[in-house]
Scaffold this motif. Structure first.
Motif, mmCIF file in Angstrom:
data_model
loop_
_atom_site.group_PDB
_atom_site.id
_atom_site.type_symbol
_atom_site.label_atom_id
_atom_site.label_comp_id
_atom_site.label_asym_id
_atom_site.label_seq_id
_atom_site.Cartn_x
_atom_site.Cartn_y
_atom_site.Cartn_z
ATOM 1 N N ARG A 1 -36.842 -29.438 -68.262
ATOM 2 C CA ARG A 1 -36.011 -28.427 -68.910
ATOM 3 C C ARG A 1 -34.853 -29.123 -69.630
ATOM 4 O O ARG A 1 -34.412 -30.201 -69.228
ATOM 5 C CB ARG A 1 -35.470 -27.436 -67.878
ATOM 6 N N TYR A 2 -34.334 -28.467 -70.665
ATOM 7 C CA TYR A 2 -33.253 -29.059 -71.453
ATOM 8 C C TYR A 2 -32.081 -28.087 -71.576
ATOM 9 O O TYR A 2 -32.266 -26.890 -71.810
ATOM 10 C CB TYR A 2 -33.734 -29.426 -72.860
ATOM 11 N N LEU A 3 -30.883 -28.635 -71.434
ATOM 12 C CA LEU A 3 -29.645 -27.896 -71.671
ATOM 13 C C LEU A 3 -28.753 -28.780 -72.528
ATOM 14 O O LEU A 3 -28.345 -29.867 -72.101
ATOM 15 C CB LEU A 3 -28.941 -27.566 -70.347
ATOM 16 N N GLU B 1 -34.470 -31.900 -65.046
ATOM 17 C CA GLU B 1 -33.699 -31.202 -66.081
ATOM 18 C C GLU B 1 -32.732 -32.177 -66.725
ATOM 19 O O GLU B 1 -32.118 -33.003 -66.048
ATOM 20 C CB GLU B 1 -32.940 -30.031 -65.472
ATOM 21 N N LEU C 1 -23.836 -21.322 -66.253
ATOM 22 C CA LEU C 1 -24.187 -21.569 -67.644
ATOM 23 C C LEU C 1 -23.599 -20.526 -68.597
ATOM 24 O O LEU C 1 -23.327 -20.822 -69.759
ATOM 25 C CB LEU C 1 -25.716 -21.609 -67.797
ATOM 26 N N TYR D 1 -34.171 -30.431 -57.506
ATOM 27 C CA TYR D 1 -33.506 -30.715 -58.775
ATOM 28 C C TYR D 1 -33.072 -32.180 -58.814
ATOM 29 O O TYR D 1 -32.448 -32.689 -57.892
ATOM 30 C CB TYR D 1 -32.282 -29.813 -58.942
ATOM 31 N N GLN E 1 -24.029 -29.231 -63.071
ATOM 32 C CA GLN E 1 -25.311 -28.540 -63.027
ATOM 33 C C GLN E 1 -26.152 -29.051 -61.868
ATOM 34 O O GLN E 1 -26.775 -28.265 -61.135
ATOM 35 C CB GLN E 1 -26.045 -28.719 -64.359
ATOM 36 N N GLU F 1 -37.521 -24.399 -75.809
ATOM 37 C CA GLU F 1 -36.523 -23.496 -75.240
ATOM 38 C C GLU F 1 -35.383 -24.300 -74.635
ATOM 39 O O GLU F 1 -35.592 -25.179 -73.799
ATOM 40 C CB GLU F 1 -37.155 -22.617 -74.161
ATOM 41 N N ASP F 2 -34.181 -24.003 -75.076
ATOM 42 C CA ASP F 2 -32.977 -24.613 -74.522
ATOM 43 C C ASP F 2 -32.322 -23.606 -73.578
ATOM 44 O O ASP F 2 -32.267 -22.404 -73.881
ATOM 45 C CB ASP F 2 -32.007 -24.978 -75.647
ATOM 46 N N LEU F 3 -31.836 -24.075 -72.432
ATOM 47 C CA LEU F 3 -31.295 -23.162 -71.418
ATOM 48 C C LEU F 3 -30.057 -22.413 -71.895
ATOM 49 O O LEU F 3 -29.747 -21.342 -71.376
ATOM 50 C CB LEU F 3 -30.968 -23.942 -70.146
ATOM 51 N N LYS F 4 -29.345 -22.938 -72.886
ATOM 52 C CA LYS F 4 -28.184 -22.237 -73.426
ATOM 53 C C LYS F 4 -28.506 -21.533 -74.738
ATOM 54 O O LYS F 4 -28.121 -20.385 -74.945
ATOM 55 C CB LYS F 4 -27.022 -23.208 -73.659
#
Length: 289
Positions: A212-214, A185, A278, A3, A29, A141-144
Motif C-alpha cells: 500500500r502507498y501513502l 506499506e 490519516l 504492519y 503510521q 490507489e493512494d491512501l490519502k
C-alpha cells in the motif's frame, strides 16, 4: 499480516525539514498500527553521497526520538541481489541491453520507444539494462489521494533497471529491498508519486503482491520549491529538536496542546503515535521552516 513500514533516506546530504516530515509520518503510521518501523540507507549512488551522511542521519533520528526496529539495511551491501535478478531477466528476455542515450530519447519525444528491444544486444559496455514492460500500471490507489492516474506513455515505457555507468536503478533496488524486508506499506513524500506505477509493475513482474502507498503532503518554500538536498535545504538542528518536531507535526495536521513544548522529545513522539490519523493530513501547503 503484521504492519512493517520503513524510512529510506539517501546519504546525499543531512536530514532537512522535508525528510523529517517523511520520517515522522512513516513512524507515526507504523506505530499507530502497532507495527515495525525499519530504516534503510539508500546508498546506491556513491558519486552523489556526502561523506559521513549515513551515520549523521542515524544520529539525527535518535536525537529526534525516532528509534528503528532491527538492524539498519544498506543498499550498498545488497548489490548481489539486484544483479542476480537482472541476470535472471536478461536470460529470460524480460530485460535487455539498450544503447540509446538521453539525447536520443529526448529527440524522440521524451519517452523511450523500444528502439533496442528487438536488437538482441549482448555487449553490456556503454549500455543500460531495460525491463520489458509487460505489466503496465496506468493508475493506483493512494491512501490519502485516492486514484492516481499515470500517463499512458510513462506507464508503458520499458524503463531502466541498471544505468549505463553500472549503477543500479532506484526503482529496481527499492522494490527488491521492500519485498525482502517484508514491507507492507510505504509512507513517503508526494515527490515520489511519479515512480510508484513503475514500482508496482515490478511487483507484478516479480509475481509479488504490491504494498500500500501513502504519499504525504510535500513541504515547499514560498517560491514553490520543495525542501530537498538538491535544492540545498538547511539541515534540521540536532541540538534543539523540539521546534522542528512541533513544526513538522503541525504540518502533518496535528492540533498540538498548548503545553506541548514542555514535553520531552520522547513524550512528543509518543503523543504523535497515539493521536495520529490519516484524516488529519492537509492538502499541499507552503511552509518555511
Amino acid at each position: 499480516m503484521s504492519y512493517i513500514g520503513r524510512f529510506a533516506p539517501s546519504p546525499s546530504g543531512l536530514l532537512h525539514f522535508g525528510s523529517l516530515v517523511a520520517a515522522l509520518g512513516s513512524y507515526f503510521q507504523a506505530k499507530a498500527m502497532q507495527g515495525k518501523w525499519l530504516v534503510r540507507i539508500e546508498d546506491l549512488d556513491p558519486p552523489r553521497e556526502m561523506p559521513g551522511a549515513a551515520s549523521a542521519i542515524l544520529a539525527t533520528l535518535e536525537q529526534y526520538g525516532l528509534y528503528w526496529d532491527g538492524e539498519v539495511a544498506y543498499q550498498s551491501q545488497r548489490h548481489h541481489l539486484y544483479q542476480s535478478q537482472i541476470d535472471e531477466w536478461l536470460k529470460s528476455g524480460q530485460a535487455y541491453y539498450c544503447q540509446c542515450s538521453r539525447k536520443q530519447i529526448k529527440a524522440s519525444g521524451g519517452y523511450y520507444l523500444g528502439a533496442c528491444r528487438a536488437l538482441g544486444l549482448t555487449n553490456a559496455q556503454n549500455c543500460s539494462v531495460r525491463l520489458r514492460m509487460d505489466n503496465p500500471v496506468e493508475s493506483f490507489e493512494d491512501l490519502k489521494r485516492g486514484k492516481i492516474e499515470i500517463p499512458h506513455a510513462l506507464a508503458h515505457e520499458d524503463f531502466i533497471i541498471k544505468r549505463r555507468d553500472g549503477l543500479f536503478a532506484y526503482n529496481l533496488a527499492v522494490v527488491i529491498d521492500d519485498i525482502d524486508q517484508g514491507i507492507t506499506e510505504i509512507v513517503r513524500g508526494a515527490d515520489l508519486i511519479e515512480p510508484t506505477g513503475r514500482q508496482i509493475s515490478l511487483y507484478k513482474t516479480l509475481n509479488q503482491t504490491p504494498v500500500r502507498y501513502l504519499h504525504l503532503p510535500l513541504a515547499v518554500d514560498s517560491s514553490g520549491n520543495k525542501f530537498s538536498k538538491q535544492n540545498h535545504a538547511t539541515a534540521i538542528d540536532n541540538h534543539n529538536p523540539k521546534p522542528a518536531i512541533m513544526k513538522a507535526m503541525i504540518f502533518l495536521g496535528f492540533d498540538l496542546p498548548k503545553d506541548f513544548s514542555d514535553c520531552t522529545i520522547e513524550q512528543m513522539v509518543a503523543w504523535g503515535c497515539k493521536h495520529w490519523c490519516l484524516s488529519q493530513l492537509p492538502d499541499e501547503i507552503n511552509i518555511i521552516p
